[in-house]
Design an enzyme around this catalytic site. Structure first.
Site, PDB file in Angstrom:
ATOM      1  N   LYS A   1      -5.351   9.957   6.934  1.00 22.42           N
ATOM      2  CA  LYS A   1      -6.406  10.719   7.584  1.00 22.42           C
ATOM      3  C   LYS A   1      -7.741  10.000   7.407  1.00 22.42           C
ATOM      4  O   LYS A   1      -8.063   9.521   6.315  1.00 22.42           O
ATOM      5  CB  LYS A   1      -6.508  12.114   6.949  1.00 22.42           C
TER       6      LYS A   1
ATOM      7  N   GLY B   1      -9.486  -5.747   5.390  1.00 28.43           N
ATOM      8  CA  GLY B   1      -9.664  -5.087   6.675  1.00 28.43           C
ATOM      9  C   GLY B   1      -8.720  -5.577   7.751  1.00 28.43           C
ATOM     10  O   GLY B   1      -8.752  -5.070   8.876  1.00 28.43           O
TER      11      GLY B   1
ATOM     12  N   LYS C   1       0.806  -1.219   0.000  1.00 28.43           N
ATOM     13  CA  LYS C   1       0.000   0.000   0.000  1.00 28.43           C
ATOM     14  C   LYS C   1       0.840   1.271   0.000  1.00 28.43           C
ATOM     15  O   LYS C   1       0.416   2.308  -0.515  1.00 28.43           O
ATOM     16  CB  LYS C   1      -0.960  -0.027   1.188  1.00 28.43           C
TER      17      LYS C   1
ATOM     18  N   GLU D   1      -9.872   1.497  -5.893  1.00 33.74           N
ATOM     19  CA  GLU D   1     -10.808   1.854  -4.832  1.00 33.74           C
ATOM     20  C   GLU D   1     -10.509   3.266  -4.342  1.00 33.74           C
ATOM     21  O   GLU D   1      -9.342   3.626  -4.140  1.00 33.74           O
ATOM     22  CB  GLU D   1     -10.716   0.850  -3.688  1.00 33.74           C
TER      23      GLU D   1
ATOM     24  N   HIS E   1     -17.080   4.566   0.188  1.00 33.85           N
ATOM     25  CA  HIS E   1     -16.106   3.686  -0.459  1.00 33.85           C
ATOM     26  C   HIS E   1     -16.660   3.378  -1.853  1.00 33.85           C
ATOM     27  O   HIS E   1     -17.609   2.618  -1.993  1.00 33.85           O
ATOM     28  CB  HIS E   1     -15.959   2.407   0.370  1.00 33.85           C
TER      29      HIS E   1
ATOM     30  N   ARG F   1      -7.076  -8.020  -9.388  1.00 33.06           N
ATOM     31  CA  ARG F   1      -7.763  -9.309  -9.541  1.00 33.06           C
ATOM     32  C   ARG F   1      -9.231  -9.053  -9.808  1.00 33.06           C
ATOM     33  O   ARG F   1      -9.690  -7.912  -9.797  1.00 33.06           O
ATOM     34  CB  ARG F   1      -7.620 -10.123  -8.261  1.00 33.06           C
TER      35      ARG F   1
ATOM     36  N   LYS G   1     -16.821  -5.552   3.099  1.00 31.45           N
ATOM     37  CA  LYS G   1     -18.030  -5.172   2.385  1.00 31.45           C
ATOM     38  C   LYS G   1     -19.159  -6.178   2.621  1.00 31.45           C
ATOM     39  O   LYS G   1     -18.918  -7.376   2.727  1.00 31.45           O
ATOM     40  CB  LYS G   1     -17.729  -5.072   0.892  1.00 31.45           C
TER      41      LYS G   1
ATOM     42  N   ARG H   1     -23.995 -10.011   0.198  1.00 37.14           N
ATOM     43  CA  ARG H   1     -23.150 -11.158   0.527  1.00 37.14           C
ATOM     44  C   ARG H   1     -23.812 -11.949   1.662  1.00 37.14           C
ATOM     45  O   ARG H   1     -24.067 -11.400   2.737  1.00 37.14           O
ATOM     46  CB  ARG H   1     -21.758 -10.715   0.954  1.00 37.14           C
TER      47      ARG H   1
END
Length: 453
Positions: free
Chosen positions: A201, A165, A116, A275, A208, A292, A237, A338
């Protein structure tokens, strides 16, 4: 042309890829662990190979075993799906070295965007806005506290590697940051072998929103519009929809253009997703790139009429994108829920034997399933048992169709998150499109509700 493809995954995404392989005339090869001996995706494949014990490290994450299956079956391609080895650059390189097509981007791009911190730097170089944060990794809680004082609380503490996450936590004080740093760094080291942390921040009332990309090996890149993925629990999500209920056409175009620019700058070739976090003024900031197929890709397929897995395969075969940006249109509204084998109150997994399983059906309903009747949900894998997608002419119809379908969804023997999904879809704020990343926390896990549970 690809003739035989190993699907290096399991569950609903394996079944999804197998279907498209068959449509393309490609022989589909499944791999399965001990826990998945009777899984539906195994019987869908033309060939299937046992790869070891239930633990992922000994089966689905074992690159050598996957490569051995490719060799034994004389496969000329591997599709990694999502999770497991899908964002492992070394695995992509291993495939290339063996003369096997990896249906995804290059190992180098995967490694860059999987870190990241490196991804932030790459996006800044491409001119894509990033959330204010640290320029590199923070090595200690003390260093994190110093950086947070410059950024300003609240901040998001994040693991540099991984996703889902894991290793991510919002903190609003130095004391909270001290406690969070050590635990999240340790967790990231356990899951990803890398405990490096950085901070950004935390945006207030943020959304999102992600952009689906397709790019080929000839410098062509397009976007397939956006998906709103703000309804989350524990940074995972739960409900996704396309298009976003709030984006203006101007912002939609700017985000799409930024994502395409990023793909071209990277030399990206395959399906991928950028994202973004979007604030109340529709300012958008790069969050991460998933190199992916996404869990939520069906909602984009429903509004565009495109098969993203098919396009991944065509790109891997060396084909150019068969369309330009101007020829891609969107039609209607799609929402995905989901379905998890989990306690809707605690969000803890609920493994067990499924004694009855009857998903809803209908011309505007799409099911992507991991399980079936008489199936054991084990604790070894993500508790996703299926995805339910509804397509309507507009958002209101899509919500109504999804609510009706969830009422008809029958799963006996385990707990599921269907009560949570029903409550979200029936909430007046969801109907209004007020779907920020804090939605579940604000409207489902209220103090009053928590005391009642």
């Amino acid at each position: 042309m690809i003739k035989k493809c190993v699907i290096a995954n399991r569950g609903e995404i394996a079944a999804r890829i197998i279907r498209t392989c068959h449509k393309q005339g490609i022989t589909a090869v499944a791999v399965y662990s001990e826990a998945d001996r009777g899984a539906p995706f195994v019987s869908l494949a033309d060939e299937s190979y046992f790869i070891g014990p239930s633990r992922v490290q000994e089966s689905y994450l074992n690159a050598d075993k996957i490569m051995s299956v490719a060799e034994k079956s004389h496969a000329d391609a591997i599709h990694p799906g999502y999770g497991f080895l899908s964002e492992n650059g070394a695995f992509a390189d291993k495939c290339e070295a063996a003369g096997i097509r990896f249906i995804g981007p290059s190992g180098n791009v995967i490694e860059t965007m999987g870190d990241k911190i490196a991804a932030r730097e790459a996006m800044e170089q491409a001119g894509v806005p990033v959330v204010p944060g640290t320029d590199g990794a923070v090595q200690s809680a003390e260093e994190a506290i110093q950086a947070a004082s410059d950024i300003g609380y609240p901040v998001m503490l994040k693991a540099s590697a991984g996703g889902g996450g894991i290793g991510m936590q919002a903190v609003d004080s130095a004391d909270a940051l001290t406690k969070a740093f050590e635990s999240n760094s340790k967790r990231a080291r356990t899951f990803f072998g890398n405990g490096a942390m950085f901070m950004e921040k935390k945006l207030a009332n943020a959304r999102h929103i992600e952009i689906q990309l397709l790019a080929d090996n000839y410098g062509n890149a397009v976007h397939l519009f956006e998906r709103e993925c703000s309804i989350q629990r524990r940074n995972q999500k739960v409900i996704e929809e396309a298009p976003s209920p709030v984006l203006s056409e101007q912002t939609r175009q700017k985000m799409g253009d930024a994502a395409v620019k990023a793909a071209k700058t990277l030399g990206y070739a395959s399906a991928g997703t950028i994202e973004f976090m979007v604030d109340e003024q529709e300012n958008f900031y790069f969050l991460e790139m998933n190199t992916r197929i996404q869990v939520e890709h069906p909602v984009t397929e429903e509004i565009t009429g495109l098969d993203i897995v098919k396009l991944q395969i065509l790109i891997a075969e060396g084909e150019q994108l068969p369309f330009t940006q101007d020829s891609i249109t969107r039609n209607g509204h799609a929402i995905e829920a989901r379905i998890y084998a989990e306690d809707p109150d605690t969000f803890l997994p609920s493994p067990g034997y499924i004694s009855e399983f009857k998903p809803p059906e209908g011309s505007k309903i799409r099911n992507e399933l991991t399980v079936t009747k008489d199936f054991d949900v084990t604790p070894f894998y993500d508790p996703l048992i299926g995805k339910l997608i509804a397509k309507g002419s507009d958002r209101q119809e899509a919500i109504k169709l999804l609510q009706e379908a969830l009422r008809d969804y029958r799963v006996d023997g385990i707990k599921t998150n269907i009560p949570l999904l029903m409550e979200i879809l029936g909430h007046e704020q969801f109907a209004k499109g007020n779907t920020t990343t804090a939605f579940v926390e604000n409207y489902y896990l209220t103090n009053e509700k928590s005391n009642q549970r």
